[in-house]
Write a protein that holds these residues in place. Sequence first.
Motif, PDB file in Angstrom:
ATOM      1  N   ASN A  15      -1.494  -0.790  -5.009  1.00 41.00           N
ATOM      2  CA  ASN A  15      -0.017  -1.819  -3.350  1.00 41.00           C
ATOM      3  C   ASN A  15      -0.397  -2.736  -2.914  1.00 41.00           C
ATOM      4  N   ARG A  16      -1.649  -3.304  -2.494  1.00 38.51           N
ATOM      5  CA  ARG A  16      -2.032  -5.291  -3.042  1.00 38.51           C
ATOM      6  C   ARG A  16      -2.849  -5.284  -3.424  1.00 38.51           C
ATOM      7  N   ALA A  20      -2.614  -5.438  -6.395  1.00 37.77           N
ATOM      8  CA  ALA A  20      -1.227  -6.020  -7.086  1.00 37.77           C
ATOM      9  C   ALA A  20      -1.550  -6.995  -8.103  1.00 37.77           C
ATOM     10  N   SER A  43       4.646   1.985  -1.743  1.00 41.87           N
ATOM     11  CA  SER A  43       4.758   0.613  -1.503  1.00 41.87           C
ATOM     12  C   SER A  43       4.483  -0.378  -2.792  1.00 41.87           C
ATOM     13  N   ASP A  45       5.757  -2.455  -6.073  1.00 40.81           N
ATOM     14  CA  ASP A  45       6.597  -3.056  -6.349  1.00 40.81           C
ATOM     15  C   ASP A  45       6.657  -2.471  -7.594  1.00 40.81           C
ATOM     16  N   ALA A  47       9.800  -3.252  -9.583  1.00 40.70           N
ATOM     17  CA  ALA A  47      10.469  -4.157  -9.668  1.00 40.70           C
ATOM     18  C   ALA A  47      10.550  -4.581 -11.730  1.00 40.70           C
TER      19      ALA A  47
END
Length: 235
Positions: A15-16, A20, A43, A45, A47
């Motif tokens: 998530n980060r 990520a 949380s 991304d 897309a």
Amino acid sequence: MTDITGQVALVTGANRGLGAAFVADLLARGAAKVYAAARKPESIDAADPRVVPIALDVTDAASVAAVAAAAGDVTLVVNNAGIAVGEQFASGDLDAIRSEFDTNFWGPVLVTRAFAPVIAANGGGAFVNMHSALSWVGVGSYSATKAALWSASNSLRVELAPQNIEVVGVHVGWVDTDMAAHTNDPKVAPEQVVTEALDALQAGEAEAIVGDFAQLVKSKLSDDVRALYPQLVAN
């Protein structure tokens, strides 16, 4: 050697930060799908339609087993999830140290045990394990968790090779993420860590030694132990 094109990957702690960055680079290198795992998948991304957020607590064997059952097409796992509690062994909080081992050591072990049969059934693949330069130099409980994971990765590399499964260990000093926000020491960009880690995977290397600090520490491993601990040298 592992060609990432067309691979189905799972990234823990996605998530980060480094997680990520791993997701982004795997997609850029042509991964067909990336399961982006975190305790709070909302949380993530997502897309890119190739990203599949999935709930995972690496400290919970039932959670790990459920994800392995749901993600039966995985061929590549990045064991990235980790925490740092900043405790010392002689005086630190043992519950905090145990939680750190549960995440940093037992978490990757549980994930590997669950996904090795999946990857083998899919014809082989790889694990990428985030160690640390602190795998090799002790500064408290965090170092011990990463040293244990380094040792486990060495054993797993031998155990899993007959199943056409590679294990790549990644060693790096401070990375410019939230975990290192407390220090002004030199830091390596997450993108550099991920690039060198996945380059090592694609080149068939067993380890990626990222950044000046990690390379310096490794160069001193054959020296007297005090070379890594100048505070032990009498004035």
